[in-house]
Each structure stands twice: as C-alpha cells, then as structure tokens.
Scaffold this active site. Sequence first.
Site, short mmCIF file in Angstrom:
data_model
loop_
_atom_site.label_atom_id
_atom_site.label_comp_id
_atom_site.label_asym_id
_atom_site.label_seq_id
_atom_site.Cartn_x
_atom_site.Cartn_y
_atom_site.Cartn_z
CE LYS A 193 -32.67 -9.85 -8.62
NZ LYS A 193 -32.14 -8.55 -8.36
CG ASP A 211 -1.95 -1.06 1.20
OD1 ASP A 211 -1.96 -1.82 0.21
OD2 ASP A 211 -2.76 -1.14 2.15
CD GLU A 222 -24.90 -13.40 -15.51
OE1 GLU A 222 -24.68 -12.32 -14.94
OE2 GLU A 222 -25.35 -13.48 -16.65
CD GLU A 249 -27.09 -4.54 -9.32
OE1 GLU A 249 -27.18 -4.43 -10.56
OE2 GLU A 249 -28.07 -4.56 -8.57
NE ARG A 265 -34.02 -0.31 -12.50
CZ ARG A 265 -35.21 -0.62 -12.98
NH1 ARG A 265 -35.33 -1.08 -14.20
NH2 ARG A 265 -36.29 -0.50 -12.25
S1 IVH Z 1 -29.21 -8.58 -16.13
C1 IVH Z 1 -32.53 -6.82 -18.98
N1 IVH Z 1 -27.66 -9.77 -14.38
O1 IVH Z 1 -31.27 -7.15 -10.81
C2 IVH Z 1 -31.91 -7.52 -17.82
N2 IVH Z 1 -29.16 -8.09 -13.63
O2 IVH Z 1 -34.17 -7.38 -10.57
C3 IVH Z 1 -30.78 -6.78 -17.26
N3 IVH Z 1 -28.99 -7.64 -11.22
O3 IVH Z 1 -32.06 -4.34 -12.73
C4 IVH Z 1 -30.31 -7.28 -15.97
N4 IVH Z 1 -27.41 -9.09 -10.79
O4 IVH Z 1 -29.91 -4.31 -11.29
C5 IVH Z 1 -28.62 -8.85 -14.58
N5 IVH Z 1 -26.23 -10.89 -12.94
C6 IVH Z 1 -27.17 -9.96 -13.15
C7 IVH Z 1 -27.69 -9.17 -12.10
C8 IVH Z 1 -28.68 -8.24 -12.38
C9 IVH Z 1 -28.22 -8.17 -10.28
C10 IVH Z 1 -30.00 -6.59 -10.93
C11 IVH Z 1 -30.12 -5.52 -11.97
C12 IVH Z 1 -31.55 -5.58 -12.44
C13 IVH Z 1 -32.23 -6.21 -11.27
C14 IVH Z 1 -33.51 -6.86 -11.67
#
Ligand code: IVH
Length: 674
Positions: free
Chosen positions: A119, A37, A117, A182, A140
């Site tokens: 979430k 660091d 994947e 995210e 968003r």
């Molecule tokens: S794809 C059109 N992949 O979950 C679809 N979203 O509940 C685009 N999110 O608005 C989203 N992990 O903020 C995608 N691996 C992931 C995600 C993810 C978290 C969030 C994202 C989305 C929300 C929907």
Amino acid sequence: MAKAASASLKKESENLCEKIRYHEYRYHVLDDPEISDAAFDRLMNRLKEIEAAYPELITPDSPSVRVGGTPREGFQTVRHARPMLSLDNAFSYEALRDWDRRVRETSGREDIEYIAEHKFDGLSISLQYEDGVLVRGVTRGDGTTGEDVTPNVKTVRSVPLRVESAALKKAKLPADFEVRGEIMMTRESFDALNRQQEQTGGKIFVNPRNAAAGAIRVLDPSITAQRRLDFFAYYLFVDGKVPFAKHSDSLQVLKQLRFRASDDWKLCDGIEKVTDYCTAWDSKREKLAYEIDGVVIKVNSTPLQNELGFTAKAPRWAIAYKYPARQETTVVNDIIVQVGRTGTLTPVAVLEPVQVGGVTVSRSTLHNMDEIDRLGLQIGDTVLIERAGEVIPHVLKVVKEGKPRKAFRMPKECPVCGSTIHKAEGEVAYRCVNAACPAKLKESLLHFAGRHAMNIDGLGEKIVDQLVEKGIVKDVADLYALKQDEVANLERMAEKSAQNLLDEIAASKKNPLSRLIFALGIQFVGERTGQLLAEHFSSLEDFAAAKTEDLENVPEVGPKVAASIVEFFSEAANRRIIKKLHDQGVRPTAEKRELKSQKLAGKSFVFTGGLANRSREEAGELVLQHGGKVSGSVSKKTDYVVVGTDPGSKYEKAKELGVSILSEGEFEKLIRLK
Ligand code: IVH
C-alpha cells in the site's frame, strides 16, 4: 518569418524523443541507466535547441515538457470515468480474517485467490491516455471529481508520456486507456527536500506523502519538476472496465507498457498466506526506498471482483491492512545545537528514549528556529513524534506543556569554533560563516578541490579526513603549504601519488579567479555568480574588500547574494585565508570580457518574461558584450526593462517608476542600430 524546419531536423527531433524516452525508462523505471547523466543531458539539450528554433516541432508528448511549463491560474475539475473509491481499512489480522469470511460467504466459494500488494503511501492519480499519448492526469479529489493536474504529472519522470503502439498491440490493448496509481516521493528525495527547506526557511513537510501531495497540487509545474516524484501504477482500465481476467495480469501488462509497478506483490491462496506476507513486509519495509503504510489485498479474479461489487464507499473485493502508526509521545529533555556541513545550526531535541516502530529513539531534528516557534516547543514539554521518511524522527506537535518548561535560544557563538553566529535579515537559518570551523572544514576542502572549483584531482574524502584529523590542514590555504613528507606519511599514500597530489595542488594556482571565488564556498555564490564577480573585480583582494553597493552593481547580484558575500568577509578567519592564499602564490587576476562595442556603456537592463529569440541569460550576455549592465531587480537607476511574454512583477515596478520599457524587437534594434 522564421524558416520552416527541414525534414531532416524533424526526423532528428523524433529520434531524439524516442531515445530520451528510452533512457528515461532505463533510469526512472528500471533504475538501471545505460548512459551517463552528461550524455543524457546532451540529448535533451539538443532536443531543446531544435524545439526552441522550430516550436512547431514540439509535440505534446515531447520529453522536454518534463521541466515544467508556466504556472496556471487554478485547477479545473474533471469527472472520473469510474469513481476513484477508497478502501476499507483493517488494523488487525482478526479484521482481515473477518473480511475473508465475508468474501467467502458472499461469493459462496472457498478457494479464493488473493493478491497482496504494497500500500503505497502517496497520492492517487488517474492517468488518461488517448492514442497512446498521456492527455490528462487527475487527482482523486472527492472520488467522483478530481483536479486536472496534467502539466504537473508530466514532470514525473516515471510517468510515460507515450506508450509505444507495439507494446499495446502485444498486450491486446486499444490505444485509449486509463492507468491509476500512486504519486510518491522516495525517502531520499523527502530528506533532501526537508534539508533544503531547513536552509531556506521553507515549510517543513511531516512525511513523504504530504510532500508529494503538496508538489502535485501547486499551480507552478516547475516546482513539481524540482521535487523528484515517482509514480507506481496498480490499476488499468479500458472504457471504465478492467480488461484482463486477473488483477495480476494487469500488473504484468503495466510493466510491459513501461510503467513503474512494484514486483513485490504475491498471490496468496487463503488469508493466512496474506497475514504471512504482511508480517514479512513489516520487518522489511524500512529498507524500501519509499514508504508503504500497509498492504492492499484484492481478490485476484476480475469476474469474482465484479460479482462481489462495491458498497457506497469501497469495493467489497479489496481491503487495506494498515501497519501501526510509527508515532509515540515522549519528553524533550534538552535542545542542543549541531553545526552542519554548510555551517547551518540545526537545533536537535534530546528525547527521553522511546520505542517507535521497533527502534529506540533519543534524538529528533527540529530543523530551525522557525519550526520550534511554530510548534511552540520548550524544553520539558511532552511531544508527539513520528518516524517518517528518515530514521531520525520528527516532532509533530506539543501534547503537554512541561512543568517546569524552559524556552530555547540559539547560541550567539558557534558551539564548535566559538565564532559569532550570523543570521541574515529575512532568513531563517543561523549560520557559522567561519570557513575554518572544524565542523565544516572537511566539506569546505572537498568543495574547494571539486571539479568545478579548483579541480584538484586526488584530494578525495579519505585524504581530506586524515589531513583535518591530524591537524595538518586548518583551512583551504594550508593546502598550498603542504610538504612532501606530510602527504607521503598519510595512510594509503604511495610516494608517487603524494607527488602527484602536490603537483595538482600547485597547478591549481593557475586557475582563473572565477573558480577561486566559487571554490571559497560562499553561500549563494555558485559557478555562474563566481564568473560574473570575476569579470567585475580585478583580484581576490579587490573582491574581498567590496562594499554592498559595489557588489550589487555586478550583473545578477542582488541584495541577498551581496549580503552573503559581505558577511563572509566580515569574519576575520576568512580574511586571513585570503591573505594566506595570496602569500602562497594563489593570485589569479581578473578575467575581462571581450567587448564587442561600448554602445550600451553605462546603461543598465532588467529582463522579465519569456523572450522569443533567446534565453534571458543569452540576452544578458549580449548586454554585457556591448558594455552594459544587467540587474535582477528594477530600481530608479534601471535604464531599460525588456519585457517578454508573461512578465512578472518587474514589469509593474517598471511602469510604476517610469522606467523605459522595451519589447524584444526594440531591444534588438538598440543593440544593432545605435
Ligand atoms: S487499489 C478501488 N492498490 O490507498 C480500489 N490502492 O486507502 C482502488 N493505494 O485510494 C485502490 N497502494 O490511493 C490500490 N496497491 C494499491 C495501493 C492503493 C496505495 C491507495 C490508493 C487508495 C488508498 C485507499
């Protein structure tokens, strides 16, 4: 006129940017740093030094922007190139199977490859790159338009500020593209943030997602910078279209472009493989550094995604499987108090044991008295609890008042040592300030021995634990009375190392007063304040006897710091430590600053706003070197307020009180010409 930067300085700053970018990637994306660091700080400091002298060398993608810029008035709204839709949710495997059936029926195919994947439970962000450089970060929002939070997003270390053209070329991508993903806060950062909020009486965040969202949607990016956020990428667009045939290709390319993307995705042929994945991660997710609240399942093929298309709200080709919420209701049977290592009293709810997400829970932190008031919580009430970032859950709200119920009060005396509990005016925390309180003793000793304090090498955790548990050391002064055999008899202590430790302790007596003041561990008295105090008082005794007014005369010491020092020495146990230290021969003397002149003698200065030619600290140092004083707040006694760019409320106060106001140039004249 400032001189123009030479070609060699320009080259040096470019090299530094490149090196820093690489090391940020090693540290924040790969979690695998190559340098210390301190070495990293040296690179960054050198870059900042060059940029301060030659602002024309600052590029929009310079890593120095990550520290956060100046606050803004408000956010601009930006329209997304392609809407940022949300996902339909599935709360059971049955719902997942229904979705799978719809996908197969709509597409007329049976052999569908899914990609499962994590979430991520954070805040979705769109990052726009032009010519390989990050130009915009947008939330968003309502899905169609979001808020431009670019300066805030730039402070997130795992967000690349520039993507190398070689990497883009290799991936056959143009230099203009968009990445979605995210913004997250790790559990560790979340816990640390709430601990800090606990102490300072700030807002307690219910979960990492809330904390991350709050940190991104502030107008002052320097606050975002302090919150240690992360970014996980999951989507790549070029001209509003997915540039690869498969989503899994996008994820792989994102990693090549040095984005942080999770490796924990899996290709699944058939929905049963998907449910296996969901089950497997439900039991493992606790061990992740960050929170996931479910699994996102997508059709892997881009052409098939396009064929399936969207409903008004969400894609047909993806769904979010949500894990059951980790919330439960239970009764608060009692509220007890714990004394933390800094002496802060933390109220803890003793709960009727209940299962939350597979763990039996019987305690919940209530953080501080303000939080209890905010919740309106009394003993006997039924509450809703949630296990979020920490293993210890959090009370979200009172769902039913207990009959009977009993109000909780903070104790007047420390439950561990019995000394009086203090609560400073305007502060939330109740604290035991007795430095010898056993609850804080170990931590006080470690702080005292620390590298920046008395620097006693060899006095580590294992030794401190034994010294305290055996009752040999009851306060920091006892260290100086240690005998050879007492130390040699400790576990894992050879005779030679016992002597080494005693030599180290003896040598620490020669430390300057500033270190000793810092080593005492007085709240709000850090290294720099220790230094300033040491320059003002002639001895430790002199310092310990100081009145509030004397203390407030010390540069940068305001009412809050002064009150904390007075409170510390109001405790008899602490005054005894000072006497014992003196008796043991710990008697450092004052460090008088070498004065260049006395031309500012008796004059007090306050600085506000950004200065062009030096930092405010450096300007303050100049004042001190010429015999003047620096204060943090404007009062009638202030002689001059030096005003830089974007001055704060101190400028208004100075005008109101009629204090002389100087520009930086006028200040320079005063120092040179008088
Ligand atoms: S794809 C059109 N992949 O979950 C679809 N979203 O509940 C685009 N999110 O608005 C989203 N992990 O903020 C995608 N691996 C992931 C995600 C993810 C978290 C969030 C994202 C989305 C929300 C929907």
